[in-house]
Scaffold this motif. Structure first.
Motif, short mmCIF file in Angstrom:
data_model
loop_
_atom_site.label_atom_id
_atom_site.label_comp_id
_atom_site.label_asym_id
_atom_site.label_seq_id
_atom_site.Cartn_x
_atom_site.Cartn_y
_atom_site.Cartn_z
N LYS A 71 0.83 -1.20 0.00
CA LYS A 71 0.00 0.00 0.00
C LYS A 71 0.86 1.25 0.00
N LYS A 72 0.37 2.27 -0.67
CA LYS A 72 1.13 3.51 -0.82
C LYS A 72 1.51 4.11 0.53
N ALA A 73 0.62 4.04 1.49
CA ALA A 73 0.88 4.61 2.81
C ALA A 73 1.98 3.85 3.56
N GLN A 74 2.21 2.60 3.17
CA GLN A 74 3.20 1.77 3.85
C GLN A 74 4.48 1.60 3.02
N LEU A 75 4.63 2.40 2.00
CA LEU A 75 5.77 2.28 1.10
C LEU A 75 6.60 3.55 1.16
N PHE A 76 7.87 3.40 1.50
CA PHE A 76 8.76 4.55 1.65
C PHE A 76 9.96 4.42 0.72
N ASP A 77 10.69 5.51 0.57
CA ASP A 77 11.90 5.48 -0.26
C ASP A 77 12.89 4.43 0.23
N LEU A 78 12.91 4.20 1.52
CA LEU A 78 13.81 3.19 2.08
C LEU A 78 13.52 1.80 1.50
N HIS A 79 12.24 1.50 1.25
CA HIS A 79 11.89 0.22 0.64
C HIS A 79 12.49 0.10 -0.76
N PHE A 80 12.33 1.16 -1.55
CA PHE A 80 12.87 1.15 -2.90
C PHE A 80 14.40 1.05 -2.89
N GLN A 81 15.02 1.80 -2.00
CA GLN A 81 16.48 1.77 -1.91
C GLN A 81 16.97 0.39 -1.46
N SER A 82 16.29 -0.20 -0.51
CA SER A 82 16.68 -1.51 -0.01
C SER A 82 16.56 -2.57 -1.10
N VAL A 83 15.45 -2.53 -1.83
CA VAL A 83 15.24 -3.50 -2.91
C VAL A 83 16.29 -3.29 -3.99
N PHE A 84 16.58 -2.05 -4.32
CA PHE A 84 17.58 -1.78 -5.36
C PHE A 84 18.94 -2.36 -4.97
N TRP A 85 19.43 -2.00 -3.80
CA TRP A 85 20.77 -2.45 -3.41
C TRP A 85 20.83 -3.94 -3.13
N PHE A 86 19.81 -4.47 -2.47
CA PHE A 86 19.80 -5.91 -2.24
C PHE A 86 19.74 -6.66 -3.56
N GLY A 87 18.88 -6.22 -4.46
CA GLY A 87 18.77 -6.86 -5.77
C GLY A 87 20.05 -6.80 -6.56
N LEU A 88 20.72 -5.66 -6.50
CA LEU A 88 21.98 -5.51 -7.24
C LEU A 88 23.07 -6.42 -6.66
N VAL A 89 23.18 -6.47 -5.35
CA VAL A 89 24.17 -7.35 -4.71
C VAL A 89 23.82 -8.81 -4.99
N TRP A 90 22.55 -9.17 -4.87
CA TRP A 90 22.12 -10.54 -5.12
C TRP A 90 22.39 -10.95 -6.57
N ALA A 91 22.06 -10.08 -7.51
CA ALA A 91 22.29 -10.38 -8.93
C ALA A 91 23.78 -10.50 -9.22
N SER A 92 24.58 -9.64 -8.61
CA SER A 92 26.04 -9.71 -8.81
C SER A 92 26.60 -11.01 -8.24
N LEU A 93 26.09 -11.41 -7.10
CA LEU A 93 26.52 -12.67 -6.49
C LEU A 93 26.15 -13.86 -7.39
N ILE A 94 24.94 -13.86 -7.89
CA ILE A 94 24.50 -14.94 -8.78
C ILE A 94 25.36 -14.96 -10.05
N PHE A 95 25.60 -13.79 -10.63
CA PHE A 95 26.44 -13.72 -11.83
C PHE A 95 27.83 -14.29 -11.54
N THR A 96 28.41 -13.91 -10.42
CA THR A 96 29.74 -14.39 -10.05
C THR A 96 29.75 -15.90 -9.86
N LEU A 97 28.74 -16.43 -9.17
CA LEU A 97 28.66 -17.88 -8.98
C LEU A 97 28.50 -18.63 -10.30
N VAL A 98 27.67 -18.09 -11.17
CA VAL A 98 27.48 -18.71 -12.48
C VAL A 98 28.78 -18.67 -13.28
N TYR A 99 29.45 -17.53 -13.24
CA TYR A 99 30.66 -17.36 -14.03
C TYR A 99 31.77 -18.32 -13.58
N PHE A 100 31.99 -18.41 -12.27
CA PHE A 100 33.11 -19.20 -11.78
C PHE A 100 32.78 -20.68 -11.53
#
Length: 184
Positions: A71-100
């Motif tokens: 819900k819009k009232a329960q969604l803050f910039d911190l949620h977007f920032q957390s998802v962005f950084w967590f997703g980027l780190v998670w995707a980078s980790l997966i890419f690294t594992l796949v590569y090596f």
């Protein structure tokens, strides 16, 4: 309520147009590539796509759906920032594992050394999707399906034209890898 119905109907129309256009254009691009490339090229890419499809499911983690449904009232910039950084780190980790680790295993499994070069390229969309996830969610949350359809349609057209150009200029399997590796 009338405005929401109008927005949803327009969104449905734009989504249908985008899906229909994408399917038709994708079919045309693949027909052209079928006439230019060798069947072995398609087989080689298909071997790696089997694994990248599984990897993409693992990489998603449902973050997009969680941000859209909150819900819009329960969604803050911190949620977007957390998802962005967590997703980027998670995707980078997966890419690294796949590569090596995944890369040699898949190459040995299929007894095909050329997959070692192709798999990392087909895994790059995981990182791109992590980078663009928050922006796509923000567009979808305001029900701007027209903008999303135009972005996705233009990316399909550009990718298809570049891929065909590559195939006609003797890039071989890499033209197909390029076309498949672009997220849209």
């Amino acid at each position: 309520m009338k405005d929401l119905n109008k927005i949803l109907k327009a969104g449905l129309l734009w989504s249908a147009i985008q899906v229909l256009f994408r399917r038709i254009f994708d079919f045309i691009v693949k027909l052209v590539l079928l006439n230019v490339l060798f069947p072995e090229d398609f087989g080689l890419v298909t071997m790696t796509v089997v694994f990248t499809s599984i990897i993409q499911v693992i990489a998603d983690l449902g973050m997009k759906n969680a941000l859209i449904q909150r819900k819009k009232a329960q969604l803050f910039d911190l949620h977007f920032q957390s998802v962005f950084w967590f997703g980027l780190v998670w995707a980078s980790l997966i890419f690294t594992l796949v590569y090596f680790f995944g890369n040699p295993l898949i190459s040995n499994f299929f007894e095909e050394p050329r997959t070692v070069k192709i798999l990392p390229v087909l895994t790059i969309p995981i990182i791109i999707e992590a980078i663009t996830l928050v922006h796509r969610v923000k567009i979808l949350r305001v029900l701007n399906f027209k903008k999303m359809a135009l972005i996705q349609t233009s990316s399909v057209v550009i990718a298809g034209l570049i891929s065909i150009t590559m195939a006609l200029n003797s890039f071989g399997v890499w033209s197909l890898v390029f076309y498949i590796s672009l997220p849209y």
